[in-house]
Motif scaffolding. Structure first.
Motif: not given
Length: 195
Positions: A156-163, A165-171, A188-194
């Motif tokens: 997976l490239p760090e950014s530019g993940r397009g159509d 690719v089931p992951f968002a850009d790296a955060r 490309g994930r962030t934790p769920v807000s609690r």
């Protein structure tokens, strides 16, 4: 951990996922997950379906014939459904020749080793998603997350993940973040807000 032959790591990842799935409570099935298109129930279906897909591929069939979004499981049988799927997948990948045989997966026709490494990355990533969503009841295996992160950085490239690719850009990841947080950020994930 040997990602050139990902079978042992994949089997361990299925054991980790199985332990976590057993910890999911019925009232959590509609909770959100860091994989924003899925609530807990839909994520469980995706995990079971993805495991069935790589099982079929390992058996020599067309992995694309399994649609993870079409998996239907009774709410009280997620653990049983996953145990059955993971047993089938681990068994399918036991023969040595499966690592070099071509298989069809969503990203193309690739050698079995590459397909299974991809599913290792996906399973460990989604195990993190599920663990976050249900309150972190499981201490995740850092060696599995390291193997998954290694695979993710290779494909997976760090950014530019397009159509497609089931992951968002790296955060960005905080200094001192553990390997699980680094894997989640690369996917490309962030934790769920609690809150």
């Amino acid at each position: 951990m040997n990602t050139a032959d990902p079978r042992a790591a994949y089997a361990r990842a299925t054991e980790q996922a199985a332990a976590l799935i057993r910890a999911v409570r019925p009232e959590q099935l509609t909770d959100p997950t860091p994989c924003t298109e899925f609530d807990v129930r839909a994520l469980l279906g995706h995990i079971v379906g993805g495991t069935l897909r790589i099982a079929v591929a390992g058996e020599g069939g067309d992995g694309l014939s399994v649609d993870p979004s079409a998996v239907v499981v009774a709410d009280d049988d997620w653990s049983g459904a996953y145990e059955e799927a993971r047993g089938r997948a681990v068994k399918a990948w036991e023969p040595e020749e499966r690592l070099t045989a071509p298989v069809r997966v969503p990203w193309g026709e690739v050698p079995g080793q590459a397909a299974l490494a991809g599913y290792l990355m996906e399973l460990v990533g989604h195990t993190w998603d599920l663990n976050e969503a249900v309150g972190r009841p499981l201490a995740l295996d850092p060696a599995l997350s390291e193997a998954a992160l290694d695979a993710a950085r290779r494909v997976l490239p760090e950014s530019g993940r397009g159509d497609g690719v089931p992951f968002a850009d790296a955060r960005p990841v905080a200094e001192g973040a553990d390997v699980h947080e680094r894997l989640a950020a690369w996917l490309g994930r962030t934790p769920v807000s609690r809150a």
